[in-house]
Design a protein around this motif. Structure first.
Motif, PDB file in Angstrom:
ATOM      1  N   UNK A 238       0.841  -1.202   0.000  1.00 36.07           N
ATOM      2  CA  UNK A 238       0.000   0.000   0.000  1.00 36.07           C
ATOM      3  C   UNK A 238       0.869   1.243   0.000  1.00 36.07           C
TER       4      UNK A 238
ATOM      5  N   UNK B 142       0.250   5.223   0.090  1.00 37.80           N
ATOM      6  CA  UNK B 142      -0.717   6.326   0.161  1.00 37.80           C
ATOM      7  C   UNK B 142      -0.290   7.403  -0.817  1.00 37.80           C
ATOM      8  N   UNK B 143      -1.259   7.906  -1.555  1.00 35.32           N
ATOM      9  CA  UNK B 143      -0.923   8.919  -2.546  1.00 35.32           C
ATOM     10  C   UNK B 143      -1.610  10.219  -2.190  1.00 35.32           C
TER      11      UNK B 143
ATOM     12  N   UNK C 134      -6.933  -2.578   7.479  1.00 31.24           N
ATOM     13  CA  UNK C 134      -7.906  -1.929   6.591  1.00 31.24           C
ATOM     14  C   UNK C 134      -7.880  -2.541   5.202  1.00 31.24           C
TER      15      UNK C 134
ATOM     16  N   UNK D 149      -9.851  -5.679   5.388  1.00 31.54           N
ATOM     17  CA  UNK D 149     -11.294  -5.464   5.505  1.00 31.54           C
ATOM     18  C   UNK D 149     -11.897  -4.790   4.283  1.00 31.54           C
TER      19      UNK D 149
ATOM     20  N   UNK E  26     -11.407  -1.679   3.489  1.00 31.44           N
ATOM     21  CA  UNK E  26     -11.561  -0.239   3.695  1.00 31.44           C
ATOM     22  C   UNK E  26     -10.548   0.525   2.849  1.00 31.44           C
ATOM     23  N   UNK E  27      -9.473  -0.156   2.505  1.00 30.02           N
ATOM     24  CA  UNK E  27      -8.474   0.412   1.602  1.00 30.02           C
ATOM     25  C   UNK E  27      -8.311  -0.559   0.440  1.00 30.02           C
ATOM     26  N   UNK E  28      -7.899  -0.038  -0.689  1.00 30.35           N
ATOM     27  CA  UNK E  28      -7.618  -0.899  -1.832  1.00 30.35           C
ATOM     28  C   UNK E  28      -6.105  -1.009  -1.981  1.00 30.35           C
TER      29      UNK E  28
ATOM     30  N   UNK F 213     -12.246 -11.991  -2.122  1.00 34.45           N
ATOM     31  CA  UNK F 213     -11.582 -10.698  -2.254  1.00 34.45           C
ATOM     32  C   UNK F 213     -11.974  -9.810  -1.078  1.00 34.45           C
TER      33      UNK F 213
ATOM     34  N   UNK G 158     -12.653  -6.845  -1.142  1.00 32.60           N
ATOM     35  CA  UNK G 158     -13.682  -5.862  -1.503  1.00 32.60           C
ATOM     36  C   UNK G 158     -15.071  -6.491  -1.572  1.00 32.60           C
ATOM     37  N   UNK G 159     -15.163  -7.794  -1.337  1.00 30.62           N
ATOM     38  CA  UNK G 159     -16.455  -8.468  -1.401  1.00 30.62           C
ATOM     39  C   UNK G 159     -17.225  -8.255  -0.099  1.00 30.62           C
ATOM     40  N   UNK G 160     -18.359  -7.581  -0.206  1.00 31.89           N
ATOM     41  CA  UNK G 160     -19.100  -7.225   1.001  1.00 31.89           C
ATOM     42  C   UNK G 160     -19.617  -8.457   1.749  1.00 31.89           C
TER      43      UNK G 160
END
Ligand SMILES: Nc1ncnc2c1ncn2[C@@H]1O[C@H](COP(=O)(O)OP(=O)(O)O)[C@@H](O)[C@H]1O
Ligand SMILES: [Mg+2]
Lengths: 325, 616
Positions: free
Chosen positions: A20, A22-23, A62, A65, A67-69, A81, A83-85
């Motif tokens: 990760x 951060x940008x 995160x 979970x 919350x971040x990609x 994944x 990102x799968x809710x």
């Protein structure tokens, strides 16, 4: 790290090369918060992420979970994944600080989160009652959360994480803000949850937390994985044997070597001494400051002789254990 | 009152037209989202990954998230929004509203000619502005606050689907707004009715009696800053009304006998819901021939109205259908009564001269039955005078309707419904008498106001219109707040409202009806001090380049503005205040528009929330 198909089912969390960055607003890299993290959390264990502030623990959580990609790499939870809710049905999450709605009271809060799991009214009521009892907040359950102390907020935060009786519990710094008794209780609760068969991923910068409750830990520093393994393995010092004996005469003490060899002493203990986690931890930090990019675990994995004597302290040098099985 | 020409389009026709627009709206948003999502993902990753990520997102939306929607979760999210709104004390708005009304009791001009219009206009616009401002504020700040406070972390890590987050907010705030609006509506209604309610007394001794007819006249007492002339018939027996007052301040009272005295009933006629009977409009050209392309357009005026030329055979013809004697007559057999015609003609002068003076015109009532001999069909001209920007009512007394007897050339009295109306249908021909003057008119400009409909129902429909604006504003507010911070989201929502209101203006500039051209041309005109109506003095190429750029800009602006809902369409305050029944089809169109925007925003909101990196 190859595993059989059976094993695969017992892997609750898996990260592959998880990175990760951060940008800023313009997409320029700002912070390299996590670099190529590979880890596995298995069913039924308490896994601890340990590291100083800003080392990327919360970022890891995160990412897991959703919350971040991830900038690159992948995080899988229950083989889905991040990102799968739908994975959230089986997860409970206690954030770094308890980010709850201050205008709700304890009952309303838990009832609200219960609804988010599509729970029936009866089930919700039962669950809310049980959890309020568990976190021992009966006397304040009708008060708005804005009137709660930090410790109480933390407890209600934990209760909301447990509302769905999750299989996987993710705790970000679970003991911060708690007094010593609260900390003790929290640790006992975590162990109890593990004993009920739940999997726990927690992170902390407090060594004592991790040392007391975690089965396995990973140590992060500046976004890099520095060490990972079973706690007792990481802390044992193999080339030193510590002997504790009682009632040895002077004479006997002089003859200690032969007595031990002949196995006739009243041997109280005979083991490798353990370093404290603090020592290990400080050593790692010192190491990576002196030699950026140095990775103790990789070194160990490659089974190369430790060659850090000239730059590191003796105790660090002596930390060398087998890889986790 | 300008009636939007689109109101004459039936719901079915309108829907057929609008459907195309809705599809375009949905497509634009969908394509925009896909392109943006793709571009962003492609920058972050590789284009190849972007395809699979965006595609995967779409697949997940269609096959997983929407089918797995849960009512329970949505209710949970809505309740949270309601609790948030209540704990943020939004109900204070209601208190503010009540206080405003209390003050308004003092401020509103008591001498006004039409207190009912004033009161209604005031309560309706106050309710609308307060409520929409509140909705804009609450909906724009809620989600950004959740993100700022990170409470959103505990939401998105639960099995809540992105659209449920959107839906919960809109439904929750919508519910709170609905309750507020209901309260406001009730208080408004009571305020208006109570505010207008009054009575007068009649001093029996002051009545002047005509001994011959038994009719008495006089003035009532002054109450609520006005008094009425009245007429009483003392020969009338029984419980029923014995007289009526003249209209003052937009209402009159019925008079009853009370022993030796006379008493007045409550005010009537100020809270109406007339159903205007509109006719269809066609034109005859200056030679009296049926005109294919409507009236004349003498200037560069907006084409809402078309024109007829004075002192020619140029004629505007309204054909009214479904008229019946019961609508207007007061006497038995349809002998007595008035045909009220309301006219709202635009006066356009080509000659200088008497600017102040009125322009003369005439009305002919014509039997549409073409089988009759022409001479039998036409009534004698009924003259009138029109002033600029004036709506006026012509009450054609049945007794004043004459027809020329073809044999004797004498004017004879005729019976409106027997002689001129065929199967409920009547033509009204309007001409302009004065040379070189024009009357401009649109379909809604001449109509027959019939007393009909319940005012309460009309009032309710008007508030229903406010309610739909509430839903729209809340949906836009929540949608913008999914990717903008609170203040920016609020400004964006406000711009949508403003764009919706001003899209008509952009259309006007576009079609050259607003002289002076687009922004670049106007700027050049401004700098070079050239008037708006002369040709731009720039050289042909330069002019055409400028105009091309301008039209490109305006095209873009127009299509953006057209994406915004047509807010004025929802504002029906003037209809209620002026006492016109709100047509059910208008409400149907509004409901459809609201539903479409709500749905499109729901999907758009879903995609934004689910592709957003919550913790970044
Ligand atoms: N949203 C963010 N934007 C930019 N940088 C961030 C953000 N969150 C965390 N960081 C940075 O990433 C690094 C790791 O942070 P974090 O994962 O929160 O550490 P930890 O939880 O171990 O204390 C820190 O340097 C922190 O400043
Ligand atoms: Mg942290």
């Amino acid at each position: 790290m190859s595993k059989s198909v059976d094993d695969k089912q017992d892997v609750i969390i898996e990260t592959r090369n998880l990175t990760k960055v951060y940008k800023d607003f313009w997409g320029r890299p700002k912070v390299n918060a996590l670099e190529s993290l590979d880890l596995e959390v298995r069913r039924g264990e308490i896994f601890g992420l340990l590291g100083p502030n800003g080392s990327g623990k919360s970022t890891t959580i995160k990412l897991i979970l959703g919350l971040l990609f991830p900038t690159s790499g992948q995080a899988l939870v229950f083989n889905k994944e991040a990102s799968d809710v739908s994975k959230n049905e089986r997860i409970g999450y206690l954030p770094e600080e308890s980010y709850l709605y201050k205008f709700l009271n304890a009952e309303e809060t838990l009832d609200f989160y219960g609804r988010l799991f599509n729970m029936s009214a009866g089930r919700r009521k039962q669950r809310v009652r049980d959890l309020i009892k568990l976190i021992d907040i009966e006397w304040a359950k009708r008060r708005q959360l804005k009137e709660y102390s930090k410790g109480m907020t933390r407890r209600i935060g934990l209760a909301q994480a447990l509302i769905n009786d999750p299989e996987l519990i993710v705790l970000d710094e679970p003991t911060t803000g708690l007094d010593p008794i609260g900390t003790r209780e929290m640790k006992e609760l975590i162990v109890r949850l593990r004993d009920q068969g739940k999997t726990i991923l927690m992170c902390s910068h407090l060594l004592a937390d991790v040392q007391d409750v975690c089965d396995r830990i990973a140590i992060l520093h500046q976004g890099e994985l520095k060490e990972m393994g079973a706690v007792e393995n990481l802390l044992s010092v193999r080339d030193i044997t510590q002997i504790q004996a009682k009632g040895l005469s002077e004479e006997a003490q002089q003859q200690i070597r032969s007595i031990i060899e002949s196995d006739q002493a009243d041997l109280v203990s005979m083991e490798n001494p353990t370093t404290t986690l603090e020592d290990l931890f400080l050593g790692i930090v010192r190491d990576s400051k002196a030699r950026p990019g140095y990775n103790r675990k990789r070194e160990r994995d490659q089974q190369e002789p430790v060659a850090a004597a000239e730059t590191t302290g003796a105790s660090d040098e002596s930390v060398d254990s087998e890889d986790e099985s | 009152m300008v009636v939007d020409p689109s109101e004459f389009i039936s719901y079915g026709e309108w829907l057929a037209n609008a459907l195309g627009g809705f599809v375009v709206l949905a497509l634009v948003i969908f394509v925009a989202w896909t392109v943006i999502a793709f571009a962003l993902t492609a920058i972050r990753n590789t284009p190849g990954q972007a395809v699979s990520i965006v595609g995967g997102g779409l697949k997940r939306a269609i096959f997983e998230d929407f089918p797995r929607s849960s009512l329970q979760r949505t209710i949970g999210m809505s309740r949270l929004a309601i609790q948030e709104a209540i704990r943020n004390k939004v109900l204070i708005i209601f208190a503010l509203f009540v206080v405003l009304l209390l003050f308004a009791g003092w401020f509103l001009d008591v001498q006004n000619d039409h207190p009912a219009r004033l009161y209604l206009g005031f309560v309706i616009s106050t309710s609308t502005y307060l409520l929409l401002a509140l909705a804009m504020f609450v909906s724009s700040f809620s989600l950004p606050n959740d993100i700022k406070n990170k409470t959103i972390y505990t939401i998105t890590t639960k099995p809540v689907r992105a659209h449920e987050i959107f839906l919960g907010r809109v439904l929750g705030f919508g519910a709170v707004g609905t309750v507020l609006l209901l309260l406001m509506g009730i208080v408004s209604y009571v305020f208006v009715v109570r505010g207008l309610d009054h009575s007068h007394t009649i001093d029996t001794a002051s009545i002047e009696w005509d001994e011959e007819t038994g009719l008495g006249t006089g003035f009532t007492s002054v109450d609520s800053h006005h008094r009425h002339d009245f007429l009483i018939n003392r020969n009338l027996e029984g419980e029923g009304p014995v007289g009526v007052t003249e209209v003052a301040q937009g209402h009159s009272h019925t008079i009853f006998r009370d022993g030796e005295n006379y008493v007045l009933g409550p005010p009537t006629g100020d809270l109406l819901a007339r159903v205007p009977v509109y006719g269809s409009l066609r034109f005859l050209d200056r030679y009296g021939r049926e005109s294919e392309d409507g009236g004349i357009n003498p200037g560069k005026e907006w084409t809402y109205r078309e024109y007829i030329e004075g002192n020619t055979l140029s004629t505007a013809i309204w054909t009214f259908e479904d008229l019946s004697p019961e609508m207007f007559s007061t006497g038995p057999g349809g002998d007595e009564g008035v045909l009220p015609l309301e006219l709202n003609l635009r006066v356009f002068r080509t000659t200088k001269g008497d600017i102040e003076g009125k322009v003369r015109g005439e009305i002919l009532l014509v039997n549409p039955d073409k089988a009759l001999p022409v001479r039998e069909r036409y009534s004698a001209p009924i003259p009138f005078e029109a002033e600029e920007f004036q709506t006026f009512q012509i009450n054609i007394d049945y007794n004043d309707i004459r027809k020329q007897n073809p044999d004797t050339a004498e004017l004879e009295k005729v019976n409106l419904f027997q002689d001129l109306v065929t199967k409920g249908s009547l033509e009204v021909h309007v001409r302009c008498r004065d040379h070189a003057q024009f009357f401009g008119m649109a379909q809604a400009d001449v109509y027959i106001p019939a007393p009909e409909g319940s005012f309460e129902m009309n009032f309710f429909k008007c508030y229903l219109g406010i309610w739909m604006q509430l839903v729209l504003v809340t949906s836009f507010g929540v949608f913008f707040s999914t990717f903008l911070n609170g203040i920016v989201a609020m400004v964006a929502t406000l711009s949508i409202v403003v764009m919706g209101i001003s899209s008509g203006f952009i259309g006007e500039v576009q079609s050259g009806e607003n002289p002076g051209g687009g922004p670049i041309e106007s700027l050049i005109r401004n700098i070079t001090q050239q008037g708006a109506t002369v040709e731009l003095d720039m050289g042909e190429t330069a002019t055409s380049v400028i105009q091309a750029l301008d039209s490109l800009y305006l095209d873009t602006m127009e299509s953006v503005a057209n994406l915004a809902p047509d807010f004025p369409q929802f504002n029906m305050a003037s209809k209620v205040a002026y006492g016109y029944d709100i047509h059910l089809e208008l409400i149907l169109k509004q409901i459809t528009t609201t539903l479409v925007y709500f749905t499109v925003l729901l999907f758009a909101g879903y995609f934004v929330i689910s592709s957003r990196e919550i913790a970044a």
